[in-house]
Design a protein around this motif. Structure first.
Motif, short mmCIF file in Angstrom:
data_model
loop_
_atom_site.label_atom_id
_atom_site.label_comp_id
_atom_site.label_asym_id
_atom_site.label_seq_id
_atom_site.Cartn_x
_atom_site.Cartn_y
_atom_site.Cartn_z
N ASP A 32 82.75 -40.08 -41.62
CA ASP A 32 84.06 -40.72 -41.42
C ASP A 32 85.15 -39.68 -41.21
OD1 ASP A 32 82.90 -43.12 -41.71
OD2 ASP A 32 83.62 -43.53 -43.74
N LYS A 33 84.96 -38.49 -41.77
CA LYS A 33 85.95 -37.41 -41.60
C LYS A 33 85.38 -36.33 -40.69
CE LYS A 33 88.92 -37.64 -45.64
NZ LYS A 33 89.56 -36.83 -46.69
N ARG A 34 84.45 -36.70 -39.86
CA ARG A 34 83.80 -35.75 -38.93
C ARG A 34 83.23 -34.55 -39.70
NH1 ARG A 34 84.73 -39.89 -36.89
NH2 ARG A 34 85.91 -40.30 -34.99
N ALA A 36 84.31 -33.05 -42.29
CA ALA A 36 85.26 -32.06 -42.82
C ALA A 36 84.81 -31.68 -44.22
CB ALA A 36 86.66 -32.66 -42.86
N SER A 73 83.96 -30.45 -38.87
CA SER A 73 85.27 -30.36 -38.21
C SER A 73 86.23 -29.46 -38.98
CB SER A 73 85.88 -31.76 -38.07
OG SER A 73 86.19 -32.26 -39.36
N ALA A 75 87.60 -27.28 -42.64
CA ALA A 75 87.93 -27.62 -44.02
C ALA A 75 88.66 -28.96 -44.02
CB ALA A 75 88.82 -26.54 -44.60
N ASP A 76 88.57 -29.68 -45.13
CA ASP A 76 89.23 -30.98 -45.26
C ASP A 76 90.73 -30.74 -45.44
OD1 ASP A 76 90.35 -33.37 -46.08
OD2 ASP A 76 88.57 -33.97 -47.21
N ILE A 77 91.50 -30.99 -44.37
CA ILE A 77 92.93 -30.66 -44.37
C ILE A 77 93.69 -31.51 -45.40
CG2 ILE A 77 95.01 -30.52 -42.91
CD1 ILE A 77 93.08 -30.21 -40.50
N PRO A 144 91.14 -23.70 -34.86
CA PRO A 144 92.56 -24.05 -34.65
C PRO A 144 93.50 -23.46 -35.70
CG PRO A 144 91.36 -25.95 -35.50
CD PRO A 144 90.36 -24.82 -35.40
N ARG A 178 89.87 -25.37 -27.63
CA ARG A 178 88.47 -25.76 -27.82
C ARG A 178 87.71 -25.47 -26.54
NH1 ARG A 178 90.04 -31.08 -30.71
NH2 ARG A 178 89.36 -32.15 -28.83
N1 COA Z 1 90.14 -32.60 -42.44
C1 COA Z 1 90.41 -33.84 -42.89
N2 COA Z 1 90.18 -34.96 -42.18
C2 COA Z 1 89.67 -34.82 -40.96
C3 COA Z 1 89.37 -33.57 -40.41
C4 COA Z 1 89.62 -32.41 -41.19
N3 COA Z 1 89.35 -31.17 -40.78
N4 COA Z 1 88.86 -33.74 -39.17
C5 COA Z 1 88.84 -35.07 -38.97
N5 COA Z 1 89.34 -35.72 -40.04
C6 COA Z 1 89.52 -37.17 -40.22
C7 COA Z 1 90.71 -37.70 -39.44
O1 COA Z 1 91.89 -37.51 -40.19
C8 COA Z 1 90.33 -39.16 -39.27
O2 COA Z 1 90.63 -39.82 -40.47
P1 COA Z 1 91.18 -41.36 -40.45
O3 COA Z 1 90.03 -42.15 -39.88
O4 COA Z 1 91.45 -41.64 -41.88
O5 COA Z 1 92.37 -41.34 -39.57
C9 COA Z 1 88.82 -39.11 -39.11
O6 COA Z 1 88.41 -37.84 -39.63
C10 COA Z 1 88.35 -39.18 -37.68
O7 COA Z 1 89.09 -38.22 -36.95
P2 COA Z 1 89.79 -38.55 -35.54
O8 COA Z 1 90.81 -37.50 -35.28
O9 COA Z 1 90.25 -39.97 -35.51
O10 COA Z 1 88.50 -38.42 -34.59
P3 COA Z 1 88.38 -37.79 -33.14
O11 COA Z 1 86.94 -37.94 -32.80
O12 COA Z 1 89.42 -38.35 -32.24
O13 COA Z 1 88.74 -36.22 -33.33
C11 COA Z 1 88.60 -34.02 -34.33
C12 COA Z 1 87.95 -35.41 -34.13
C13 COA Z 1 87.67 -33.26 -35.28
C14 COA Z 1 88.76 -33.29 -33.01
C15 COA Z 1 90.00 -34.21 -34.96
O14 COA Z 1 89.89 -35.08 -36.06
C16 COA Z 1 90.60 -32.91 -35.42
O15 COA Z 1 91.22 -32.21 -34.64
N6 COA Z 1 90.46 -32.58 -36.73
C17 COA Z 1 91.02 -31.41 -37.32
C18 COA Z 1 90.22 -30.19 -36.96
C19 COA Z 1 90.81 -28.94 -37.56
O16 COA Z 1 91.96 -28.61 -37.39
N7 COA Z 1 89.95 -28.19 -38.29
C20 COA Z 1 90.29 -26.97 -38.88
C21 COA Z 1 90.60 -27.15 -40.30
S1 COA Z 1 90.90 -25.56 -41.05
#
Ligand code: COA
Length: 271
Positions: A32-34, A36, A73, A75-77, A144, A178
């Protein structure tokens, strides 16, 4: 990616672990959080790595992500506001996650990152610490940090620079861009790319080959390549000599020679 039977659960099921026929598998399971990585997941990951390290039957470990959309994806931000909001908090946060990555960096068995979907930030760190990276077409790779205001430490960038060289490391880090699997393959970030439906089978085939080869010979290669990557002043040539001697005096070397002469498949014991 197929589900595996009887997986052991860590971090409330967000890390899964499985072992069969010499192949260990760790699955990042927070789709659900890819996938993270929360701190609890980092710690569960460490526990799973330790369990497979200490299981003598396991000869190789595969890392993969559940859900088909991401390896990890990053660390969990959502935990950053509470546990990584400034330098002091960041240090404590790093301490808890660095220890688990150190386990992977110093892992005594071969490791393979099997990447389908997003492989970002901390996911790239995990993948780059693995010995080998295999990816599905359509995967996406990036760090990123510049988009979040995060500094990457020496270890985080050492592996990136050693895989893709300083210029690509700069391009990736300055822009936070990316790149896709084809580009990742071209710049040396991943070793092989397969169609999505073939990634798991191809990964297992490589893992099975490794698991059937002579463990000491693989260990010798792993230790020696790690020393090659160190600065000359930090190199432990003694470790290379020790594993080389153990290997050449091993029952497995005898078995390898005999099996070749007898035109049969060798059966290695790791001794
Ligand atoms: N930390 C926390 N939550 C995350 C996450 C992360 N690194 N990556 C994804 N999620 C969560 C999203 O907040 C979303 O939560 P929600 O359903 O409650 O809104 C869910 O995962 C799905 O992500 P979403 O962005 O809707 O899916 P997507 O397929 O369109 O995009 C990513 C996926 C991974 C490209 C995008 O979520 C993203 O850019 N994530 C952050 C990546 C990042 O910056 N990582 C480095 C961290 S140091």
């Amino acid at each position: 990616m197929p589900d595996l039977p009887n997986e052991k659960s860590y971090a409330d099921g967000k890390i899964l672990q499985h072992a069969t026929d010499g192949v260990g598998v760790i699955t990042f399971n927070n789709p659900d959080k890819r996938n993270a990585m929360s701190l609890e997941m980092w710690e569960g990951f460490g526990e799973a790595l330790t369990a497979l390290r200490d299981d003598d039957a396991v000869r190789v470990v595969i890392l993969r992500g559940a859900g088909g959309k991401a390896f990890v994806s990053g660390a969990d931000i959502s935990q950053f506001e509470k546990s990584r909001h400034n330098a002091a908090a960041s240090e404590e946060y790093a301490r808890r996650s660095v220890a688990q990555r150190a386990l992977l960096a110093d892992y005594p068995k071969p490791t393979i990152a099997c990447i389908q979907g997003f492989c970002l930030g901390g996911g790239m760190q995990v993948a780059m610490l693995a010995d080998i990276r295999l990816a599905a077409q359509g995967s996406q790779f990036g760090i990123p940090a510049a988009k979040l205001g995060i500094a990457y430490g020496f270890d985080g960038l050492k592996h990136l620079v050693s895989l893709v060289g300083p210029s690509w490391a700069r391009l990736l880090m300055y822009t936070g861009m990316r790149i896709d699997s084809a580009e990742a393959l071209r710049i040396g970030l991943v070793e092989r790319v397969f169609p999505e439906g073939e990634l798991w089978g191809e990964t297992m085939a490589i893992a099975e080959t490794i698991s059937q080869n002579a463990p000491l010979a693989i260990k010798a290669a792993k230790i020696t390549i790690a020393q090659v990557l160190k600065d000359e002043s930090a190199r432990d040539m003694g470790a290379i000599k020790t594993i080389g001697t153990a290997c050449m005096d091993s029952a497995d070397f005898r078995e390898g020679r005999q099996a070749f002469m007898e035109k049969r498949k060798p059966k290695f014991s790791g001794r």
